[in-house]
Scaffold this motif. Structure first.
Motif, short mmCIF file in Angstrom:
data_model
loop_
_atom_site.label_atom_id
_atom_site.label_comp_id
_atom_site.label_asym_id
_atom_site.label_seq_id
_atom_site.Cartn_x
_atom_site.Cartn_y
_atom_site.Cartn_z
N VAL A 1 0.85 -1.21 0.00
CA VAL A 1 0.00 0.00 0.00
C VAL A 1 0.88 1.25 0.00
O VAL A 1 1.81 1.37 0.80
N GLY A 2 0.59 2.15 -0.91
CA GLY A 2 1.31 3.43 -0.96
C GLY A 2 2.61 3.36 -1.74
O GLY A 2 3.26 4.39 -1.92
N LEU A 3 3.01 2.18 -2.21
CA LEU A 3 4.25 2.07 -2.99
C LEU A 3 3.91 1.98 -4.47
O LEU A 3 3.09 1.17 -4.87
N SER A 4 4.58 2.79 -5.29
CA SER A 4 4.31 2.68 -6.72
C SER A 4 5.13 1.56 -7.36
O SER A 4 4.79 1.08 -8.43
N ASP A 5 6.20 1.12 -6.69
CA ASP A 5 7.06 0.08 -7.26
C ASP A 5 7.47 -0.92 -6.19
O ASP A 5 8.23 -0.57 -5.28
N PHE A 6 6.97 -2.14 -6.30
CA PHE A 6 7.41 -3.19 -5.38
C PHE A 6 7.27 -4.55 -6.05
O PHE A 6 6.68 -4.67 -7.12
N ALA A 7 7.86 -5.55 -5.41
CA ALA A 7 7.80 -6.91 -5.94
C ALA A 7 7.37 -7.85 -4.84
O ALA A 7 7.70 -7.66 -3.67
N VAL A 8 6.61 -8.88 -5.23
CA VAL A 8 6.29 -9.99 -4.34
C VAL A 8 7.02 -11.21 -4.89
O VAL A 8 6.88 -11.52 -6.07
N VAL A 9 7.83 -11.86 -4.07
CA VAL A 9 8.52 -13.07 -4.50
C VAL A 9 8.01 -14.21 -3.64
O VAL A 9 8.05 -14.12 -2.41
N THR A 10 7.48 -15.26 -4.26
CA THR A 10 6.93 -16.37 -3.50
C THR A 10 7.82 -17.60 -3.66
O THR A 10 8.26 -17.92 -4.75
#
Lengths: 394, 394
Positions: free
Chosen positions: A213-222
């Motif tokens: 939330v609130g981040l324009s650039d992030f990654a989720v690594v599963t």
């Protein structure tokens, strides 16, 4: 305010209006001024876009709701807050794994009202279709009690999924090729169906309600049965021009490494997935291992082969994350997935390999773990259904 | 239409207005209806945003310009076309290499009016600063003849560049660390200065005027002295939350490969840059090679060591491109850079390694080469100056 119409068509005339709605969903309640600031629109444009959404009951204004719902400026009249009316529509989200189907019923705010799990005995498309349809019908029956129609269904599947066409092109765990899942489930349930890659669906949930939330650039690594990645760039989940994106599992980490189901060698998934770790322990130890639980247990008891296999996996995951970070520079990487249960066995290697391979200030990226149950993935599937609903052409 | 004001402030009140201007710059002339469609705005919002831009002469309407400038519908009055008035402002773009400074004077449409090259004898910041300032002053003198003020200067440098702060944090070819280049050049020239990574600047030019026009997702990969990458995702160049992005040169392609200047081993740049190829030829052949021209010549004449070094580089570049494509799924990858002069020596290996490592339908990505002289990189620097100009707060 207004009485909801009987139709389930969402009255957002433009992409900007749908974006505003999502902003309120994720960050609300918000004043109109704050909505304008966040969306980069003029207050007049916000007022115009919001009007039909309020008139049809999808957004509500807390004009007279007391101090808590108001922002009282030092001077002038209090600003009213706009929020999503969660009770205006219901959605269903389903996550398919190789062993289980997880389903949730949510409201329009994507809050989970009910969750169900059923085991998956057979991975053939027909069997999965039947089990999914049964679970969705059960949730539809439960939904009757809320007196609001279910406006959409999202299904999250691992692998190469073409969301626009509703087709699972290739799913390694289900061993599916070109299954038109959206059309099949729509025929069996009567609902509009959105099918998406499971990690991308989870990423939508993280973007709207989680650590993104609130981040324009992030990654989720599963990490776990597979190694996946969801990317948010410039505020939107990356889908890929040809439907493929986030395939961190197929980044080459060992040029002459073990063969991968994709046909290559040394992919991250071929080194660091649960199955790859088990194979490595069997190979180096020359002994049988029944499954991941036993592998974790052995490693914790100091078994050298098991510890080495986890360390090697951690090193590969750290380098894979560094590749993602060096290429698009996210503010944060969220590591999740069922593989987190063994995180103590490779956390150090992940961190060290990431730090070593991150280029310059990319090493400042906030890499953190976040355990999320499969219900959260199913919630992500519901979020994709909400996305489809609010962006559908009228 | 209107007389340009004396001030150089750009009258775009919102990000949406700046985006509309860029749309006309790249795709224009356009009707207002087409502008609305492309920007996802209502025609009324377009009219409102465009009004001050027309009033101040940055946009022009060809209301009476005859058939060529009009779109005549079968019924109703002809739609007028909106275009950028290129003559309204001038910009300067500068590309720094390790050996040369390339400067261009452009109009507001980023058309090159003049180009100059000067050799760089000394890479110390002071010497480069003096040479850059001299070149910019020369271009400013030439600009006097156009009767329009130069509204901004863009400088493109390879390496880790913090555009927001105007600082070159680390440039391997210049061997610079933390040089506040924007402030230094601004003091010497009196111009607003934008400093950006050179590949990102080239990517802006490709997005606005080159092989990226009309694509929301594409990548530029440059080969030569370094290996760089510019990414456009969701229609915007990726800058990275910490200023680092597109570092394809530091993707690990050989876990135990040659050492890289970044401190790691086996980075793409340590295998496939011009310098890495020369080092490999020296190492395997045990002979001296004077430079890239001789290496290319030897490889073309069939020298085994030279051919092997190029093949190895091509294989690494192909895998690096596959990594970018598997993660972002761009519609197109544009390969450019001075290394294209040797493209015949590794084109096949690039293609084969890419096809082998691309995951599923990602292999459909359109990978193409596009030779671009350094003037085009300088034009990209001018484009970043135009970006800064049209998005500067009033």
């Amino acid at each position: 305010m207004s009485s909801p119409a009987d139709t389930e068509t969402f009255p957002a005339a433009t992409p900007a209006a749908a974006h505003l709605f999502t902003t309120v969903l994720s960050h609300g309640p918000l004043t109109r001024l704050e909505m304008a600031r966040r969306a980069g629109l003029s207050p007049a444009a916000v007022t115009k876009a919001v009007r039909p959404l309020i008139a049809s009951g999808y957004l509500a204004e807390d004009a007279d709701a007391g101090a808590e719902a108001e922002v009282r400026p030092a001077l002038g009249r209090p600003a009213t807050l706009v929020r999503v009316d969660g009770g205006r529509a219901l959605f269903i989200g389903v996550k398919l794994t190789g062993d289980e189907i997880i389903g949730v019923l949510t409201d329009l705010c994507c809050r989970i009202l009910l969750a169900r799990r059923v085991p998956l005995a057979d991975r053939e498309p027909d069997a999965v279709l039947d089990a999914t349809t049964d679970l969705v019908r059960e949730l539809l029956t439960e939904a009757d009690g809320y007196g609001v129609r279910v406006a959409g269904l999202g299904i999250a599947v691992s692998g190469d999924v073409d969301r626009a066409e509703g087709v699972v092109r290739y799913s390694p765990f289900l061993d599916w090729h070109d299954v038109p899942l959206a059309a099949l489930v729509a025929a069996g349930t009567g609902l509009p169906v959105t099918v998406d890659n499971d990690v991308r669906a989870l990423t939508v949930a993280e973007q709207w309600f989680g650590a993104g939330v609130g981040l324009s650039d992030f990654a989720v690594v599963t990490v776990g049965a597979g190694i996946g990645c969801g990317l948010v760039v410039h505020g939107r989940v990356v889908a890929g021009a040809h439907g493929v994106a986030g395939e961190i599992g197929h980044v080459t980490v060992e040029a002459d490494g073990p063969p991968c189901h994709c046909g290559n060698r040394g992919c991250l998934e071929a080194v660091a997935s649960d199955g790859a770790i088990l194979a490595r322990i069997r190979e180096t130890g020359g002994t049988e291992v029944t499954g991941t639980a036993e592998a974790v247990e052995r490693a914790r008891q100091g078994d050298t082969g098991a510890r080495e296999a986890y360390a090697r996996a951690g090193n590969a995951i750290g380098r894979g994350i560094a590749t993602v970070v060096n290429l698009f520079g996210p503010a944060r990487v969220i590591i999740s997935g069922e593989g987190l249960a063994a995180y103590d066995l490779f956390a150090e290697q992940i961190r060290e390999a990431f730090q070593a391979a991150a280029f310059g200030s990319a090493a400042q990226c906030d890499v953190r773990t976040r355990p999320l149950p499969f219900e959260e993935w199913a919630r992500g599937a519901a979020a994709t259904a909400i996305q489809s609903f609010i962006t559908a052409p009228n």
